[in-house]
Design an enzyme around this catalytic site. Structure first.
Site, mmCIF file in Angstrom:
data_model
loop_
_atom_site.group_PDB
_atom_site.id
_atom_site.type_symbol
_atom_site.label_atom_id
_atom_site.label_comp_id
_atom_site.label_asym_id
_atom_site.label_seq_id
_atom_site.Cartn_x
_atom_site.Cartn_y
_atom_site.Cartn_z
ATOM 1 C CB CYS A 107 77.517 -2.422 -32.638
ATOM 2 S SG CYS A 107 78.086 -2.801 -30.810
ATOM 3 C CB CYS A 113 77.686 -8.927 -34.612
ATOM 4 S SG CYS A 113 79.379 -8.372 -34.431
ATOM 5 C CE1 TYR A 158 83.634 -7.348 -32.064
ATOM 6 C CE2 TYR A 158 84.584 -6.041 -33.959
ATOM 7 C CZ TYR A 158 83.869 -6.015 -32.849
ATOM 8 O OH TYR A 158 83.679 -5.034 -32.039
ATOM 9 C CD GLU A 190 81.114 2.191 -29.410
ATOM 10 O OE1 GLU A 190 80.727 3.100 -30.437
ATOM 11 O OE2 GLU A 190 80.693 1.007 -29.761
ATOM 12 C CG HIS A 201 83.606 -8.734 -27.799
ATOM 13 N ND1 HIS A 201 82.462 -9.078 -27.404
ATOM 14 C CD2 HIS A 201 83.847 -7.735 -28.526
ATOM 15 C CE1 HIS A 201 81.652 -7.768 -27.659
ATOM 16 N NE2 HIS A 201 82.865 -6.995 -28.337
ATOM 17 C CB CYS A 256 77.968 -9.488 -27.662
ATOM 18 S SG CYS A 256 76.813 -9.074 -29.020
ATOM 19 C CD GLU A 261 81.290 -2.153 -32.869
ATOM 20 O OE1 GLU A 261 80.518 -2.191 -33.679
ATOM 21 O OE2 GLU A 261 81.124 -1.761 -31.552
ATOM 22 C CB THR A 307 80.074 -1.080 -26.951
ATOM 23 O OG1 THR A 307 81.207 -0.821 -27.831
ATOM 24 C CG2 THR A 307 78.885 -1.350 -27.863
#
Ligand code: SF4
Ligand code: FE
Length: 496
Positions: free
Chosen positions: A100, A301, A298, A259, A294, A104, A445, A191
């Protein structure tokens, strides 16, 4: 853009002074501390891609506010092409980092708040959008990284914010002054928090009338007085502390996003940084638009990560002499198929995107939920297949210390070798990479980021338009389309 490169980004972080704790001690330099450095490097890739000829077009955009060239991560989507470029950029960055890259979250927060602020102003005559634009222009011009802070601790989840025995379980305004507000509470799982410049605080869920003090949006610098962060542990972080580079699996980048808990202990926020205050009816829109953007990400990414994993396993099969097996090819085919299915979903919700009243584009929310829901399954299936093909040595591999040992190093080399022409170190490195990308905290995640699977199922059911589906079925079965019609017919029958 003030920050022009990864090096500029790292230097800019060293000028800030956020309070960060990790394993009970303060982190003074996030850029060089072994726990945070890999995450800094992953986020730095978002700056590097803007400078590379091959990715410049994806990684930059033209600001609709200033006409200047900006990082795409600070842009408000103006059309479907912007949404599509984002998807392609995120997959590319996933491929380059295998993890990650964090930026974003703020990006999606910016897009959600922008479109909602416009609607709040229209209804209430407020000036939130103007304030937000002023803040955003600085973010764009200086090319700052923003952490989108949404998830509250929530305490007793059967109770609303105002009914909690501890009111700080949801971030709230504790004081309103003439020149601003004072904020208290915490955000969890943030994050990229420790290596961002700004925090964009948003509500964690739709609030009711009683919860006005919890219904606000604002921005604060990461080192504003009263902010403390606690950086989370990750599986294998001790390996990183001891610089066991092969054993880390992915030496340059982290296993997940990096995180942190962000605690707000009476943080003062001046009025020009407050973008919503008490307009409770808009809180649901902020949460939902943020989540939709978001969730769409996914399928981009994480497909980048799946590309890396599929490549790693394929190479390992070559090293181990199994690559020609028909079941191996079939499993690798399945890994590619699942990855591309997710990517299709991410593209689809972008192509079906539409403008909000503000002009900012929003992805198709149904398809974005479907996309993320499938990530919670397909990424795990891809990881399962990777572990299946890699074999048990992932769990039993001796450490780098043994590989380098004068006494037993030759034994590790001898008994962990594969086909003749590939060095044993390749097998060990690839094995550790697969371990890092499939074990420990690596996949959490994909399950819970952008909302847990149940959050998507609720929205899929809500947006599924069952009424229309029933109508379709009734039409084909030759049934009256609704009760009124049925009643009408029955009444007509009586009259006749
Ligand atoms: Fe970006 Fe993906 Fe990380 Fe979310 S999980 S911040 S979309 S890289
Ligand atoms: Fe995430």
């Amino acid at each position: 853009m003030k920050i022009k490169s990864s090096a500029d980004y790292m230097a800019s972080l060293q000028k800030l002074s956020p309070i960060i704790y990790y394993k009970g001690k303060k982190i003074k330099d996030v850029v060089n501390h072994p726990a945070t450095a890999p995450h800094v490097r992953a986020a730095a890739m978002t700056y590097a891609t803007a400078n590379s000829e091959e990715s410049k077009d994806l990684a930059t955009a033209t600001s609709h506010l200033t006409g200047r060239t900006i990082s795409r991560f600070t842009h408000v989507h103006q059309n479907v092409e912007d949404l599509l470029k984002k998807v392609k950029l995120l997959r590319l960055l996933g491929q380059k980092t295998g993890t990650c890259f964090q930026r974003c979250v703020g990006f999606d927060g910016i897009n959600a708040v922008y479109s909602v602020a416009y609607e709040v102003d229209r209804k209430h005559g407020t000036d939130y959008l103007e304030r937000f634009k002023k803040w955003l222009i600085r973010i764009q011009d200086e090319n700052l990284m923003v952490v989108g802070a949404m998830t509250d601790p929530k305490g007793d989840r059967s109770k609303s914010p105002v009914d909690q025995s501890d009111p700080d379980q949801f971030v709230h305004i504790v004081e309103r002054r003439k020149d601003g507000v004072v904020v208290r509470g915490a955000k969890l799982h943030m994050t990229g928090a420790v290596n961002s410049h700004e925090i964009l605080i948003m509500p964690t869920m739709a609030m009711d009338e009683k919860s006005k003090d919890y219904a606000f949006v604002c921005a604060v610098p990461v080192d504003a007085p009263g902010i403390t962060m606690i950086f989370g542990r990750q599986a294998g972080d001790d390996r990183r502390d001891n610089l066991e580079r092969i054993d880390v699996g992915k030496p340059s980048f982290g296993a997940v996003g990096g995180e942190a808990v962000i605690v707000f202990d009476d943080v003062f926020v001046p009025n020009d940084r407050v973008f919503l205050d008490g307009e409770v009816e808009f809180t649901g829109d902020i949460v939902y638009r943020f989540a939709a953007h978001h969730r769409a990400n996914y399928g981009a990414c994480k497909t980048g990560l799946m590309d890396v994993l599929t490549g790693a396993v394929s190479y390992l099969c070559q090293i181990q002499g199994t690559s020609k097996g028909s079941h191996v090819r079939d499993k690798i085919t399945e890994m590619i198929h699942l990855c591309e299915t997710l990517y299709s979903s991410s593209l689809a919700c972008s192509i079906e995107g539409a403008p909000t009243a503000s002009g900012a584009f929003l992805v198709n929310t149904m398809l974005a939920n479907v996309c993320k829901q499938n990530v919670t399954r397909f990424h795990f299936e891809v990881a399962r297949l990777a572990v299946d093909l890699a074999g048990g040595f992932l769990a039993t591999l001796p450490s780098e210390y043994d590989l380098r040992s004068d006494e037993v190093g030759h034994l590790v080399s001898k008994y962990f070798s594969g086909v003749a022409d590939i060095p044993v170190e390749d097998r060990i490195k690839i094995g550790r990479l697969i371990e890092a990308m499939t074990g420990g905290t690596a996949l959490v995640e994909s399950m819970h980021g952008a909302g847990s699977p149940q959050a998507q199922r609720i929205m899929i059911f809500r947006e599924g338009d069952l009424g229309n589906k029933i109508k379709l079925a009734k039409a084909l079965a030759g049934l009256p389309s609704d009760k009124t019609e049925k009643r009408k017919k029955a009444e007509e029958g009586k009259k006749n």
